[in-house]
Design a protein around this motif. Structure first.
Motif, PDB file in Angstrom:
ATOM      1  N   LEU A   1       2.492  -5.057   0.640  1.00 38.99           N
ATOM      2  CA  LEU A   1       3.760  -5.792   0.704  1.00 38.99           C
ATOM      3  C   LEU A   1       4.419  -5.773  -0.667  1.00 38.99           C
ATOM      4  CD1 LEU A   1       2.572  -8.859   2.785  1.00 38.99           C
ATOM      5  CD2 LEU A   1       3.885  -6.889   3.598  1.00 38.99           C
ATOM      6  N   PHE A   2       5.734  -5.533  -0.666  1.00 33.29           N
ATOM      7  CA  PHE A   2       6.509  -5.468  -1.903  1.00 33.29           C
ATOM      8  C   PHE A   2       7.675  -6.443  -1.793  1.00 33.29           C
ATOM      9  CE2 PHE A   2       4.579  -1.378  -1.063  1.00 33.29           C
ATOM     10  CZ  PHE A   2       3.954  -1.072  -2.263  1.00 33.29           C
ATOM     11  N   TYR A   3       7.547  -7.614  -2.436  1.00 33.87           N
ATOM     12  CA  TYR A   3       8.649  -8.581  -2.477  1.00 33.87           C
ATOM     13  C   TYR A   3       9.644  -8.066  -3.501  1.00 33.87           C
ATOM     14  CZ  TYR A   3      11.261 -12.864  -3.222  1.00 33.87           C
ATOM     15  OH  TYR A   3      12.270 -13.792  -3.339  1.00 33.87           O
ATOM     16  N   GLN A   4      10.915  -7.922  -3.093  1.00 31.86           N
ATOM     17  CA  GLN A   4      11.929  -7.417  -4.011  1.00 31.86           C
ATOM     18  C   GLN A   4      12.890  -8.522  -4.445  1.00 31.86           C
ATOM     19  OE1 GLN A   4      12.694  -4.442  -1.026  1.00 31.86           O
ATOM     20  NE2 GLN A   4      12.332  -2.823  -2.530  1.00 31.86           N
ATOM     21  N   THR A   5      13.547  -9.158  -3.501  1.00 33.75           N
ATOM     22  CA  THR A   5      14.462 -10.267  -3.776  1.00 33.75           C
ATOM     23  C   THR A   5      14.361 -11.246  -2.619  1.00 33.75           C
ATOM     24  OG1 THR A   5      16.364  -9.380  -2.576  1.00 33.75           O
ATOM     25  CG2 THR A   5      16.105  -8.658  -4.875  1.00 33.75           C
ATOM     26  N   ALA A   6      15.128 -12.339  -2.718  1.00 39.34           N
ATOM     27  CA  ALA A   6      15.134 -13.310  -1.627  1.00 39.34           C
ATOM     28  C   ALA A   6      15.673 -12.709  -0.335  1.00 39.34           C
ATOM     29  CB  ALA A   6      15.949 -14.527  -2.016  1.00 39.34           C
ATOM     30  N   ASN A   7      16.303 -11.571  -0.414  1.00 43.29           N
ATOM     31  CA  ASN A   7      16.845 -10.934   0.784  1.00 43.29           C
ATOM     32  C   ASN A   7      16.159  -9.625   1.144  1.00 43.29           C
ATOM     33  OD1 ASN A   7      18.885 -12.912   1.088  1.00 43.29           O
ATOM     34  ND2 ASN A   7      20.031 -11.923  -0.541  1.00 43.29           N
ATOM     35  N   ALA A   8      15.176  -9.196   0.359  1.00 42.62           N
ATOM     36  CA  ALA A   8      14.606  -7.875   0.611  1.00 42.62           C
ATOM     37  C   ALA A   8      13.112  -7.826   0.310  1.00 42.62           C
ATOM     38  CB  ALA A   8      15.325  -6.824  -0.224  1.00 42.62           C
ATOM     39  N   ALA A   9      12.392  -7.227   1.232  1.00 47.95           N
ATOM     40  CA  ALA A   9      10.975  -6.934   1.053  1.00 47.95           C
ATOM     41  C   ALA A   9      10.710  -5.615   1.753  1.00 47.95           C
ATOM     42  CB  ALA A   9      10.112  -8.036   1.645  1.00 47.95           C
ATOM     43  N   SER A  10       9.718  -4.900   1.282  1.00 44.85           N
ATOM     44  CA  SER A  10       9.352  -3.651   1.942  1.00 44.85           C
ATOM     45  C   SER A  10       7.838  -3.620   2.105  1.00 44.85           C
ATOM     46  CB  SER A  10       9.880  -2.449   1.167  1.00 44.85           C
ATOM     47  OG  SER A  10       9.485  -2.511  -0.169  1.00 44.85           O
ATOM     48  N   TRP A  11       7.368  -2.637   2.854  1.00 46.86           N
ATOM     49  CA  TRP A  11       5.948  -2.576   3.183  1.00 46.86           C
ATOM     50  C   TRP A  11       5.529  -1.144   3.502  1.00 46.86           C
ATOM     51  CZ3 TRP A  11       4.783  -0.845   8.146  1.00 46.86           C
ATOM     52  CH2 TRP A  11       5.858  -0.812   9.035  1.00 46.86           C
ATOM     53  N   VAL A  12       4.221  -0.891   3.384  1.00 47.79           N
ATOM     54  CA  VAL A  12       3.607   0.377   3.784  1.00 47.79           C
ATOM     55  C   VAL A  12       2.291   0.027   4.470  1.00 47.79           C
ATOM     56  CG1 VAL A  12       2.562   2.542   3.008  1.00 47.79           C
ATOM     57  CG2 VAL A  12       4.617   1.684   1.881  1.00 47.79           C
ATOM     58  N   LEU A  13       2.066   0.605   5.656  1.00 50.28           N
ATOM     59  CA  LEU A  13       0.808   0.432   6.371  1.00 50.28           C
ATOM     60  C   LEU A  13       0.004   1.717   6.233  1.00 50.28           C
ATOM     61  CD1 LEU A  13      -0.951  -1.314   8.322  1.00 50.28           C
ATOM     62  CD2 LEU A  13       0.159  -0.051  10.181  1.00 50.28           C
ATOM     63  N   CYS A  14      -1.236   1.580   5.772  1.00 50.06           N
ATOM     64  CA  CYS A  14      -2.126   2.740   5.626  1.00 50.06           C
ATOM     65  C   CYS A  14      -3.307   2.595   6.575  1.00 50.06           C
ATOM     66  CB  CYS A  14      -2.649   2.847   4.189  1.00 50.06           C
ATOM     67  SG  CYS A  14      -1.366   3.176   2.976  1.00 50.06           S
ATOM     68  N   ASN A  15      -3.736   3.718   7.115  1.00 48.13           N
ATOM     69  CA  ASN A  15      -4.909   3.784   7.972  1.00 48.13           C
ATOM     70  C   ASN A  15      -5.939   4.622   7.231  1.00 48.13           C
ATOM     71  OD1 ASN A  15      -6.757   3.939  10.010  1.00 48.13           O
ATOM     72  ND2 ASN A  15      -5.371   4.800  11.528  1.00 48.13           N
ATOM     73  N   ASP A  16      -6.996   3.962   6.724  1.00 45.32           N
ATOM     74  CA  ASP A  16      -8.005   4.633   5.932  1.00 45.32           C
ATOM     75  C   ASP A  16      -7.389   5.355   4.729  1.00 45.32           C
ATOM     76  OD1 ASP A  16     -10.620   5.226   5.292  1.00 45.32           O
ATOM     77  OD2 ASP A  16     -10.717   7.010   6.549  1.00 45.32           O
ATOM     78  N   GLY A  17      -6.391   4.711   4.111  1.00 46.03           N
ATOM     79  CA  GLY A  17      -5.748   5.246   2.909  1.00 46.03           C
ATOM     80  C   GLY A  17      -4.590   6.195   3.136  1.00 46.03           C
ATOM     81  N   VAL A  18      -4.274   6.516   4.395  1.00 46.06           N
ATOM     82  CA  VAL A  18      -3.171   7.430   4.709  1.00 46.06           C
ATOM     83  C   VAL A  18      -2.004   6.622   5.272  1.00 46.06           C
ATOM     84  CG1 VAL A  18      -2.461   9.402   6.114  1.00 46.06           C
ATOM     85  CG2 VAL A  18      -4.775   9.312   5.196  1.00 46.06           C
ATOM     86  N   ALA A  19      -0.824   6.764   4.682  1.00 45.91           N
ATOM     87  CA  ALA A  19       0.350   6.030   5.158  1.00 45.91           C
ATOM     88  C   ALA A  19       0.692   6.429   6.594  1.00 45.91           C
ATOM     89  CB  ALA A  19       1.542   6.287   4.246  1.00 45.91           C
ATOM     90  N   VAL A  20       0.848   5.426   7.476  1.00 43.59           N
ATOM     91  CA  VAL A  20       1.178   5.692   8.871  1.00 43.59           C
ATOM     92  C   VAL A  20       2.503   5.061   9.288  1.00 43.59           C
ATOM     93  CG1 VAL A  20      -1.196   6.074   9.630  1.00 43.59           C
ATOM     94  CG2 VAL A  20      -0.247   3.756   9.694  1.00 43.59           C
ATOM     95  N   ALA A  21       2.991   4.091   8.519  1.00 41.46           N
ATOM     96  CA  ALA A  21       4.268   3.436   8.825  1.00 41.46           C
ATOM     97  C   ALA A  21       4.730   2.695   7.585  1.00 41.46           C
ATOM     98  CB  ALA A  21       4.118   2.480  10.005  1.00 41.46           C
ATOM     99  N   GLY A  22       6.018   2.370   7.555  1.00 39.83           N
ATOM    100  CA  GLY A  22       6.524   1.597   6.429  1.00 39.83           C
ATOM    101  C   GLY A  22       8.014   1.518   6.417  1.00 39.83           C
ATOM    102  N   SER A  23       8.522   0.706   5.504  1.00 36.17           N
ATOM    103  CA  SER A  23       9.965   0.541   5.369  1.00 36.17           C
ATOM    104  C   SER A  23      10.480   1.152   4.066  1.00 36.17           C
ATOM    105  CB  SER A  23      10.323  -0.945   5.413  1.00 36.17           C
ATOM    106  OG  SER A  23       9.770  -1.615   4.309  1.00 36.17           O
ATOM    107  N   LEU A  24       9.610   1.770   3.301  1.00 38.81           N
ATOM    108  CA  LEU A  24      10.027   2.403   2.046  1.00 38.81           C
ATOM    109  C   LEU A  24      10.631   3.766   2.331  1.00 38.81           C
ATOM    110  CD1 LEU A  24       6.932   1.715  -0.228  1.00 38.81           C
ATOM    111  CD2 LEU A  24       9.147   0.599  -0.333  1.00 38.81           C
ATOM    112  N   SER A  25      11.638   4.134   1.560  1.00 37.97           N
ATOM    113  CA  SER A  25      12.179   5.487   1.649  1.00 37.97           C
ATOM    114  C   SER A  25      12.126   6.096   0.252  1.00 37.97           C
ATOM    115  CB  SER A  25      13.608   5.483   2.181  1.00 37.97           C
ATOM    116  OG  SER A  25      14.432   4.708   1.342  1.00 37.97           O
ATOM    117  N   LEU A  26      11.722   7.331   0.213  1.00 39.70           N
ATOM    118  CA  LEU A  26      11.583   7.997  -1.094  1.00 39.70           C
ATOM    119  C   LEU A  26      12.728   8.941  -1.312  1.00 39.70           C
ATOM    120  CD1 LEU A  26       7.769   8.740  -0.925  1.00 39.70           C
ATOM    121  CD2 LEU A  26       8.932   6.876  -2.088  1.00 39.70           C
TER     122      LEU A  26
END
Length: 124
Positions: A99-124
Motif C-alpha cells: 500500500l502506498f499512501y500518497q495524499t488525502a485523496n490518493a493511494a495506490s497498491w500492488v498485489l503480488c503472488n509469491d513475489g510476482v505482481a498480479v494486480a495493482g493501481s500503479l502505472s509506470l
C-alpha cells in the motif's frame, strides 16, 4: 473456504490504519511505518489482513473489488482505493499487498503472488 492472511506492507514513513470493506473499528488493521535506519536501509512496515478466497466481507479481503480506506497515523486525512483481487489468484502462494499512501485523496497498491505482481493501481 478457509480464510488465510495476506501480508500487507506499508511503504510510507508513517504508520497507517487500513479499513477493508467498511469493517467495524475493532477490525481496522494498523500497519507500522516503513523503517529507514542505517542498518536496515529501507524495509516496509508489515501486518496481515484476512483473505477469504471468495467474496469480500467487512474486514476481510476477497476475490473481486475491495473497498480500502487508508488513514496515516500522522493525521493527514483518509485516502480511499479499490483493491481488486483477480479471480485466478492461486491460494497456495503467499500473497503480498503493498500500500502506498500518497495524499488525502490518493493511494495506490500492488498485489503480488509469491513475489510476482498480479494486480495493482500503479502505472509506470
Amino acid at each position: 473456504m478457509t480464510t488465510v492472511n495476506i501480508n500487507v506492507f506499508n511503504a510510507t514513513a508513517s504508520a497507517i490504519y487500513v479499513n477493508v470493506n467498511n469493517a467495524p473499528p475493532a477490525q481496522i488493521v494498523t500497519v507500522p511505518a516503513a523503517s529507514t535506519s542505517t542498518t536496515t536501509l529501507w524495509a516496509p512496515g508489515a501486518a496481515t489482513i484476512p483473505f477469504s478466497g471468495s467474496q469480500p466481507a467487512a474486514g476481510v479481503l476477497g476475490i473481486g473489488p475491495n473497498s480500502c480506506s487508508i488513514t496515516p497515523a500522522n493525521g493527514l486525512g483518509t485516502a480511499s482505493t479499490t483493491v481488486t483481487i483477480p479471480v485466478n489468484t492461486q491460494l497456495n502462494q503467499p500473497l503480498q499487498l503493498y500500500l502506498f499512501y500518497q495524499t488525502a485523496n490518493a493511494a495506490s497498491w500492488v498485489l503480488c503472488n509469491d513475489g510476482v505482481a498480479v494486480a495493482g493501481s500503479l502505472s509506470l
